[in-house]
Design an enzyme around this catalytic site. Sequence first.
Site, PDB file in Angstrom:
ATOM      1  CG  ASP A   1     -40.711  66.515  60.892  1.00 16.72           C
ATOM      2  OD1 ASP A   1     -41.271  66.190  59.992  1.00 16.72           O
ATOM      3  OD2 ASP A   1     -40.549  67.340  61.576  1.00 16.72           O
TER       4      ASP A   1
ATOM      5  CE  LYS B   1     -36.345  67.961  63.169  1.00 20.68           C
ATOM      6  NZ  LYS B   1     -37.604  68.501  62.480  1.00 20.68           N
TER       7      LYS B   1
ATOM      8  NE  ARG C   1     -43.339  66.679  55.655  1.00 22.79           N
ATOM      9  CZ  ARG C   1     -43.239  66.876  56.839  1.00 22.79           C
ATOM     10  NH1 ARG C   1     -42.232  66.682  57.487  1.00 22.79           N
ATOM     11  NH2 ARG C   1     -44.199  67.491  57.543  1.00 22.79           N
TER      12      ARG C   1
ATOM     13  NE  ARG D   1     -32.203  70.729  60.964  1.00 21.60           N
ATOM     14  CZ  ARG D   1     -32.266  70.735  62.148  1.00 21.60           C
ATOM     15  NH1 ARG D   1     -30.945  70.503  62.816  1.00 21.60           N
ATOM     16  NH2 ARG D   1     -33.402  70.692  62.914  1.00 21.60           N
ATOM     17  NE  ARG D   2     -34.866  74.664  56.482  1.00 22.98           N
ATOM     18  CZ  ARG D   2     -34.646  73.513  56.972  1.00 22.98           C
ATOM     19  NH1 ARG D   2     -35.386  73.752  58.418  1.00 22.98           N
ATOM     20  NH2 ARG D   2     -34.142  72.463  56.734  1.00 22.98           N
TER      21      ARG D   2
ATOM     22  CB  ALA E   1     -32.359  69.036  55.652  1.00 22.60           C
TER      23      ALA E   1
END
Length: 306
Positions: free
Chosen positions: A132, A98, A183, A287-288, A188
């Site tokens: 990302d 990131k 990707r 976040r997951r 999210a």
Amino acid sequence: MESLLRNTFLFLSKNRAANRTAKKYGLRFGAKRFVAGVQISEAVTAIRELNAKGIVATLDHLGEFITTAEEAREATDYCIRTLHEIASSGANSHLSLKMTQLGLDISVELCMKHMRMILDVAKQHNNFVRIDMEDYAHNRVSIEIFEQLRKEYGETIGLVIQAYLYKSADDISALAVHRPNLRLVKGAYKESHEVAFPRKEDVDRNFKRIIEQHLLDGNYAAIATHDEAIIEHVKQFVKEKGIPKSQFEFQMLYGIRVQAQQQLADEGYTMRVYVPYGDDWYGYFMRRLAERPANVLFVLKSLFKS
């Protein structure tokens, strides 16, 4: 209830005090399911286990809340160390990062300097680095940086495009001139309805659209999803269009749908697992939890295990 949980965990993911507390107590309360470890060596061990099953990886040193040039340089050094460790261990893994970790919020120039340092090492080891995509506020500048670095480093660098943004199909059209390795993800982060589709069905529809668009352009697609309906759609689409398996791969997160990962690898698809590591794991973990209620239930069960 699901929407409330999602918003709560997304809010907590940005809480600095909670992040500091999480660092203090380490990978507890279920986080180790989604994070390979704190040290590079732990992450490489996890990757080698995946490789032994025919699954490749992309390694990400987690980090949140970078506010100083010193912190950004430290994150850069971690990325460089990670690339060296991948090469020396023989692990089959790319690197994901990131750019806010590398100082993007401090200055674009600082971030570009750090990106070039990392990409120089990646090129030395014949490896690949994926930028990302972060929240909408960083979207445009991330694309601009990618376009510049793509001109300088060619196929060493890739980018992420998020299906929940209205602009993503246009972005893919504009990026096609660079023949990019992208990707493709649903997205999210919590975004305004002014820039992102508010309904899941619209996100899913756009996700299929940009996957098809990018593949038909003849470019490489890393399709990052745990959604079985999307996976089956891609399988059918590439079969109908005669698109070879060498033009795309499936990607999933470490610790999620492990059996499905193995099944895709066994079917001859390139299956890449996103493997995060590092002591700054809190924001990623939140976040997951925000993504799926089942993840929350897993963590709650872990609290009561002896």
